[in-house]
Scaffold this motif. Sequence first.
Motif, mmCIF file in Angstrom:
data_model
loop_
_atom_site.group_PDB
_atom_site.id
_atom_site.type_symbol
_atom_site.label_atom_id
_atom_site.label_comp_id
_atom_site.label_asym_id
_atom_site.label_seq_id
_atom_site.Cartn_x
_atom_site.Cartn_y
_atom_site.Cartn_z
ATOM 1 N N ALA A 47 0.986 -1.207 -0.141
ATOM 2 C CA ALA A 47 -0.116 -0.078 0.039
ATOM 3 C C ALA A 47 1.051 1.125 0.132
ATOM 4 O O ALA A 47 1.807 1.535 0.760
ATOM 5 C CB ALA A 47 -0.847 -0.159 1.172
ATOM 6 N N TRP A 48 0.726 2.032 -1.100
ATOM 7 C CA TRP A 48 1.546 3.117 -1.148
ATOM 8 C C TRP A 48 0.928 4.584 -0.974
ATOM 9 O O TRP A 48 -0.250 4.903 -1.796
ATOM 10 C CB TRP A 48 2.172 3.082 -2.725
ATOM 11 N N PHE A 49 1.086 5.517 0.106
ATOM 12 C CA PHE A 49 0.447 6.554 0.410
ATOM 13 C C PHE A 49 1.461 7.635 0.384
ATOM 14 O O PHE A 49 2.220 7.674 1.330
ATOM 15 C CB PHE A 49 -0.165 6.215 1.665
ATOM 16 N N ARG A 63 -1.819 7.368 -3.939
ATOM 17 C CA ARG A 63 -2.619 6.524 -3.133
ATOM 18 C C ARG A 63 -2.976 5.160 -4.094
ATOM 19 O O ARG A 63 -4.038 5.098 -4.689
ATOM 20 C CB ARG A 63 -4.187 7.061 -2.648
ATOM 21 N N SER A 64 -2.108 4.476 -4.029
ATOM 22 C CA SER A 64 -1.998 3.073 -4.792
ATOM 23 C C SER A 64 -1.872 1.933 -4.062
ATOM 24 O O SER A 64 -0.892 1.826 -2.992
ATOM 25 C CB SER A 64 -1.183 3.349 -6.011
ATOM 26 N N LEU A 65 -2.118 0.849 -4.612
ATOM 27 C CA LEU A 65 -1.843 -0.678 -4.098
ATOM 28 C C LEU A 65 -1.079 -1.034 -5.052
ATOM 29 O O LEU A 65 -1.466 -1.201 -6.565
ATOM 30 C CB LEU A 65 -3.566 -1.716 -3.824
ATOM 31 N N ILE A 194 3.704 1.858 2.891
ATOM 32 C CA ILE A 194 4.664 2.807 3.307
ATOM 33 C C ILE A 194 3.888 4.232 2.945
ATOM 34 O O ILE A 194 3.370 4.373 2.137
ATOM 35 C CB ILE A 194 5.591 2.973 1.702
ATOM 36 N N ILE A 195 3.677 4.806 4.130
ATOM 37 C CA ILE A 195 2.968 6.396 4.422
ATOM 38 C C ILE A 195 3.963 7.356 4.685
ATOM 39 O O ILE A 195 4.669 7.278 5.807
ATOM 40 C CB ILE A 195 1.957 6.148 5.453
#
Length: 204
Positions: A47-49, A63-65, A194-195
Amino acid sequence: MTHTQFGPSWSEDRIGSMLTACGIEFRHTDDPAATAADPLARQQIVAWFQGRMEFGPRALGARSLLADPSTGEMRRRVNMIKRREQFRPFGPSVLSEYVPDLFGRPIDAPFMSFTLPTVDNTAIIAATHVDGTSRPHTVNPGTGLYRRLIEQFHQFTGTPAVLNMSLNSGWEPIIAAPEQAVAFLFSSPADAAIIGHHVIINKP
């Protein structure tokens, strides 16, 4: 328009304070792009934030998976997380200079707006529909952190693209806030989030 990142964002201090207040174990990374590329290359789902949220119907690297697009198994795993039908299509984020290799001709599609037949779907089999088409998101040089993530993944695997889906599950809206990203991670089989510069591992 050159991008759609007009939505809200959160500071690193705000993200770290939230994680600490919730008692969530995390570590800090100086390079989120390289940190994300490593588990992706090891067949994990991330999860990419990052940065300001996208405006519009597509996840474009904020905001991607994310997953490796080169294995058919990844399609099944991501569909399980997304809780959606197996027949629904996916799209890859592709380094723009490799678009002719995958689709037979150059095209500029920074908003994932066009569906094209693939000429080499072995690299993006998980992002290729049953009719042999895919909907690429082209990522140009010098466009920031997400571009560097795909470049690093390409160095690790030889695949110049990542499978890119919106960061949500089921019929929920796309995730906007870091608290929602944490809730998504721990309620799904995704492997990590990864936020900003904060890395959270979803332990079994």
